[in-house]
Design a protein around this motif. Structure first.
Motif, PDB file in Angstrom:
ATOM      1  N   LEU A 136       0.831  -1.206   0.000  1.00 48.30           N
ATOM      2  CA  LEU A 136       0.000   0.000   0.000  1.00 48.30           C
ATOM      3  C   LEU A 136       0.863   1.251   0.000  1.00 48.30           C
ATOM      4  CD1 LEU A 136      -2.640   1.592   0.307  1.00 48.30           C
ATOM      5  CD2 LEU A 136      -2.476   1.222   2.776  1.00 48.30           C
ATOM      6  N   LEU A 137       1.865   1.303   0.877  1.00 51.80           N
ATOM      7  CA  LEU A 137       2.707   2.492   0.953  1.00 51.80           C
ATOM      8  C   LEU A 137       3.589   2.630  -0.281  1.00 51.80           C
ATOM      9  CD1 LEU A 137       2.857   4.665   3.180  1.00 51.80           C
ATOM     10  CD2 LEU A 137       1.573   2.629   3.783  1.00 51.80           C
ATOM     11  N   PHE A 138       3.995   1.521  -0.877  1.00 55.83           N
ATOM     12  CA  PHE A 138       4.737   1.573  -2.139  1.00 55.83           C
ATOM     13  C   PHE A 138       3.852   2.170  -3.227  1.00 55.83           C
ATOM     14  CE2 PHE A 138       6.049  -0.749  -6.108  1.00 55.83           C
ATOM     15  CZ  PHE A 138       7.228  -0.044  -6.307  1.00 55.83           C
ATOM     16  N   GLU A 139       2.598   1.734  -3.269  1.00 50.31           N
ATOM     17  CA  GLU A 139       1.643   2.258  -4.245  1.00 50.31           C
ATOM     18  C   GLU A 139       1.385   3.742  -4.021  1.00 50.31           C
ATOM     19  OE1 GLU A 139      -2.637   0.800  -6.090  1.00 50.31           O
ATOM     20  OE2 GLU A 139      -2.332   0.678  -3.925  1.00 50.31           O
ATOM     21  N   ILE A 140       1.261   4.129  -2.755  1.00 50.80           N
ATOM     22  CA  ILE A 140       1.043   5.553  -2.443  1.00 50.80           C
ATOM     23  C   ILE A 140       2.254   6.373  -2.872  1.00 50.80           C
ATOM     24  CG2 ILE A 140       0.752   7.206  -0.556  1.00 50.80           C
ATOM     25  CD1 ILE A 140      -1.746   5.530  -1.255  1.00 50.80           C
ATOM     26  N   ALA A 311       9.472  -0.591   8.275  1.00 51.76           N
ATOM     27  CA  ALA A 311       9.657  -1.141   6.938  1.00 51.76           C
ATOM     28  C   ALA A 311       8.785  -0.407   5.918  1.00 51.76           C
ATOM     29  CB  ALA A 311       9.323  -2.633   6.938  1.00 51.76           C
ATOM     30  N   ILE A 312       7.607   0.043   6.350  1.00 56.79           N
ATOM     31  CA  ILE A 312       6.713   0.730   5.422  1.00 56.79           C
ATOM     32  C   ILE A 312       7.306   2.048   4.931  1.00 56.79           C
ATOM     33  CG2 ILE A 312       4.624  -0.325   6.345  1.00 56.79           C
ATOM     34  CD1 ILE A 312       4.066   2.272   7.853  1.00 56.79           C
ATOM     35  N   LEU A 313       8.177   2.686   5.721  1.00 52.77           N
ATOM     36  CA  LEU A 313       8.827   3.915   5.272  1.00 52.77           C
ATOM     37  C   LEU A 313       9.769   3.619   4.117  1.00 52.77           C
ATOM     38  CD1 LEU A 313       9.641   5.735   8.636  1.00 52.77           C
ATOM     39  CD2 LEU A 313       7.791   6.195   7.032  1.00 52.77           C
ATOM     40  N   GLY A 314      10.442   2.462   4.172  1.00 50.57           N
ATOM     41  CA  GLY A 314      11.303   2.070   3.071  1.00 50.57           C
ATOM     42  C   GLY A 314      10.506   1.816   1.805  1.00 50.57           C
ATOM     43  N   ALA A 315       9.356   1.153   1.940  1.00 53.65           N
ATOM     44  CA  ALA A 315       8.507   0.885   0.782  1.00 53.65           C
ATOM     45  C   ALA A 315       7.972   2.184   0.190  1.00 53.65           C
ATOM     46  CB  ALA A 315       7.349  -0.027   1.198  1.00 53.65           C
ATOM     47  N   PHE A 316       7.599   3.125   1.053  1.00 50.29           N
ATOM     48  CA  PHE A 316       7.110   4.421   0.582  1.00 50.29           C
ATOM     49  C   PHE A 316       8.211   5.175  -0.156  1.00 50.29           C
ATOM     50  CE2 PHE A 316       6.503   9.014   1.323  1.00 50.29           C
ATOM     51  CZ  PHE A 316       5.283   9.189   0.685  1.00 50.29           C
ATOM     52  N   ALA A 317       9.420   5.175   0.404  1.00 49.40           N
ATOM     53  CA  ALA A 317      10.553   5.843  -0.238  1.00 49.40           C
ATOM     54  C   ALA A 317      10.839   5.230  -1.602  1.00 49.40           C
ATOM     55  CB  ALA A 317      11.790   5.762   0.654  1.00 49.40           C
ATOM     56  N   ALA A 318      10.721   3.893  -1.714  1.00 51.74           N
ATOM     57  CA  ALA A 318      10.930   3.220  -2.996  1.00 51.74           C
ATOM     58  C   ALA A 318       9.908   3.684  -4.027  1.00 51.74           C
ATOM     59  CB  ALA A 318      10.845   1.702  -2.808  1.00 51.74           C
ATOM     60  N   GLY A 319       8.661   3.818  -3.596  1.00 56.05           N
ATOM     61  CA  GLY A 319       7.625   4.302  -4.503  1.00 56.05           C
ATOM     62  C   GLY A 319       7.890   5.721  -4.965  1.00 56.05           C
ATOM     63  N   LEU A 320       8.342   6.578  -4.060  1.00 61.26           N
ATOM     64  CA  LEU A 320       8.667   7.958  -4.426  1.00 61.26           C
ATOM     65  C   LEU A 320       9.785   8.005  -5.464  1.00 61.26           C
ATOM     66  CD1 LEU A 320       8.644  10.000  -1.079  1.00 61.26           C
ATOM     67  CD2 LEU A 320       7.044  10.176  -2.981  1.00 61.26           C
ATOM     68  N   VAL A 321      10.800   7.176  -5.263  1.00 60.72           N
ATOM     69  CA  VAL A 321      11.944   7.157  -6.186  1.00 60.72           C
ATOM     70  C   VAL A 321      11.505   6.688  -7.575  1.00 60.72           C
ATOM     71  CG1 VAL A 321      14.131   6.007  -6.698  1.00 60.72           C
ATOM     72  CG2 VAL A 321      13.688   6.863  -4.392  1.00 60.72           C
ATOM     73  N   LEU A 322      10.756   5.590  -7.638  1.00 60.20           N
ATOM     74  CA  LEU A 322      10.342   5.037  -8.928  1.00 60.20           C
ATOM     75  C   LEU A 322       9.244   5.857  -9.593  1.00 60.20           C
ATOM     76  CD1 LEU A 322      10.403   1.183  -8.273  1.00 60.20           C
ATOM     77  CD2 LEU A 322      12.190   2.671  -9.192  1.00 60.20           C
ATOM     78  N   ASP A 323       8.631   6.772  -8.852  1.00 58.36           N
ATOM     79  CA  ASP A 323       7.638   7.662  -9.442  1.00 58.36           C
ATOM     80  C   ASP A 323       8.256   8.522 -10.541  1.00 58.36           C
ATOM     81  OD1 ASP A 323       5.041   9.215  -9.461  1.00 58.36           O
ATOM     82  OD2 ASP A 323       6.419  10.807  -8.868  1.00 58.36           O
ATOM     83  N   GLU A 324       9.566   8.720 -10.480  1.00 57.55           N
ATOM     84  CA  GLU A 324      10.246   9.577 -11.445  1.00 57.55           C
ATOM     85  C   GLU A 324      10.573   8.859 -12.749  1.00 57.55           C
ATOM     86  OE1 GLU A 324      10.990  12.986 -10.748  1.00 57.55           O
ATOM     87  OE2 GLU A 324       9.533  12.446  -9.210  1.00 57.55           O
ATOM     88  N   THR A 325      10.374   7.542 -12.833  1.00 51.31           N
ATOM     89  CA  THR A 325      10.713   6.808 -14.050  1.00 51.31           C
ATOM     90  C   THR A 325       9.668   7.047 -15.141  1.00 51.31           C
ATOM     91  OG1 THR A 325       9.505   4.822 -13.398  1.00 51.31           O
ATOM     92  CG2 THR A 325      11.794   4.992 -12.682  1.00 51.31           C
ATOM     93  N   ASP A 326      10.092   6.849 -16.397  1.00 50.99           N
ATOM     94  CA  ASP A 326       9.179   7.035 -17.532  1.00 50.99           C
ATOM     95  C   ASP A 326       8.091   5.964 -17.554  1.00 50.99           C
ATOM     96  OD1 ASP A 326      10.705   9.185 -18.357  1.00 50.99           O
ATOM     97  OD2 ASP A 326      11.966   7.983 -19.695  1.00 50.99           O
TER      98      ASP A 326
END
Length: 468
Positions: A136-140, A311-326
């Motif tokens: 969920l946090l990765f998706e957010i 752990a959910i903070l790590g998943a959220f950070a991963a989602g933020l980083v990959l949000d920048e990909t094409d």
């Protein structure tokens, strides 16, 4: 999420508070129980998915956030009603579980075998629930915009700080002055008021289409910072409860590690994105985009957990980083089915663990707790609602929505109650008061947030202005 939070306590505290867990590790169920454990897990998942859809659909038809229906569905099948989904951490045993009783009868199992199966099955469901909230946090994170989130970063920090300091101060002082609660228990209860459930808030924002609004970005950013601050507060009060003094070195370590982790993930975002795209484009089998993305989210979750963060903070950070990909939009579409499978497990289990029996005034020992709960609920709501008025430089902002978005305590608040009770810091009335506060703020926040967001003109999300 309970085990993750417990791991943030000072050395020795986790084992001292939860000795039964270390004993459990030494009594792994025999291989012969494997088929029964699997059957118990499958039956539990059937119950979870059925109540998730029934509750969600009913809430949708009543024009309420579907997540509220999932929480209520969990209550119906949980410790408060049907006892189809119960967990050892709530004090339940195999005999309290209707599913386990049925399995014991069908398999002609003795009490010892049923206990092994119940504990193992509960652990599997709890792990799946934790995976659910991580997805969920990765998706957010994927749905959020790092640049837009950066624009309100200082606003979110102010909201989070106010949302921690005000409830902690009001709760602690009020309990001491009005109820003559000793200092350490009062501080512990005040600390429980600082929590914010980012999972519940972000899910509601996403369902209502307000995640990318200015208010949504401030709420999500503040909830992330609030989670970090909550870990630090938990470490402080746990040290205080155990030794009577605060481990300053541990507090400094948590602050530095949390700041370094979040800033490092953001600063390395471009490098990580390039590597991710390079890997994904070379893969030719199914899941070429999804599997590397989920793997990256899990790596970030492990790193966060290793340095004593959620752990959910790590998943959220991963989602933020990959949000920048094409390929972010395509990735977002591929993550949705995974979230549809795992996320309901989290919300239904949160509802299942809510013991509404503490709300029964007919039980004498509940009455004192209900009186304290009334005070705690008032502080819990007021202490978070005022955070909306801590936002500055944002004319026309929906301050009420921001404040209400910080209200739900969810599973994080229950962690404080559980640790305080197990360590002997909290007496029964104060523990009951905290539990009632957590339950009501968790269930009231989704409809209140929906109503607050609808007060915006035209009920449309107020998106942030585009960057120059």
């Amino acid at each position: 999420m309970l085990s993750n939070v417990f791991s943030h306590l000072p050395p020795g505290t986790w084992i001292d508070i939860w000795p039964s867990q270390s004993a459990l590790l030494a009594t792994t169920p025999e291989a012969e129980y494997g088929p029964f454990i699997l059957t118990g897990v499958l039956l539990t998942l059937i119950v979870i998915y059925t109540m998730s859809k029934l509750g969600g659909e009913l809430s949708k038809r009543l024009e309420l956030p579907p997540v509220l229906g999932e929480l209520v569905g969990g209550v119906v099948v949980g410790i408060s009603a049907l006892h189809l989904l119960v967990f050892p951490e709530t004090g339940a045993t195999a005999a309290d579980s209707v599913l386990m009783s049925g399995l014991q009868w069908l398999g002609h199992l003795d009490a010892t075998a049923a206990t092994h199966i119940f504990q193992s099955q509960s652990e599997v469901i709890s792990v799946l629930a934790e995976l659910g909230v991580m997805v969920l946090l990765f998706e957010i994170g994927l749905e959020s915009d790092l640049r837009e989130l950066g624009k309100v970063g200082y606003q979110a920090a102010v909201v989070a700080i106010v949302g921690v300091v005000v409830p902690l101060a009001l709760g602690t002082i009020g309990l001491i002055a009005l109820f003559h609660v000793p200092t350490i228990p009062a501080v512990f209860a005040g600390a429980a008021l600082t929590a914010t459930s980012i999972g519940i808030t972000s899910k509601v924002l996403s369902e209502l289409g307000h995640l990318k609004s200015t208010e949504g970005q401030i709420i999500v950013g503040a909830a992330v910072i609030d989670d970090v601050l909550g870990i630090i507060v938990l470490a402080v009060v746990a040290s205080l409860a155990k030794t009577g003094e605060v481990d300053l070195l541990n507090v400094v370590y948590l602050i530095v590690s949390a700041s370094a982790f979040l800033l490092g993930a953001i600063l390395l975002g471009k490098v990580i994105n390039q590597s991710f795209v390079a890997i994904a484009t070379q893969l030719q089998t199914r899941g070429a985009l999804l599997i590397p993305a989920i793997s990256f989210a899990l790596v970030m979750a492990v790193l966060a957990n290793t340095i004593h963060l959620e752990a959910i903070l790590g998943a959220f950070a991963a989602g933020l980083v990959l949000d920048e990909t094409d390929q972010r939009k395509e990735l977002d579409q591929q993550v949705m089915p995974v979230a549809d499978i795992l996320v309901p497990i989290f919300f239904v289990t949160v509802g299942a663990k809510a013991d509404l029996s503490v709300l029964n005034p007919a039980v004498a020992e509940n009455r004192a707790g209900l009186i304290i709960a009334t005070f705690l609920i008032a502080v819990a709501i007021l202490g978070k609602v005022v955070t909306g008025w801590a936002v500055f430089g944002q004319p026309g902002i929906n301050r009420l929505a921001i404040g209400v978005g910080m209200v739900p305590r969810g599973e994080v608040g229950l962690v404080f109650a559980g640790i305080g009770s197990a360590s002997g810091v909290l007496d029964r009335p104060l523990e009951a008061g905290i539990i009632v506060m957590v339950i009501l703020t968790t269930f009231l926040a989704p409809p209140l947030l929906q109503r607050a967001l609808k007060t915006q003109s035209g009920s449309a999300p107020a998106t942030m202005p585009a960057a120059d």
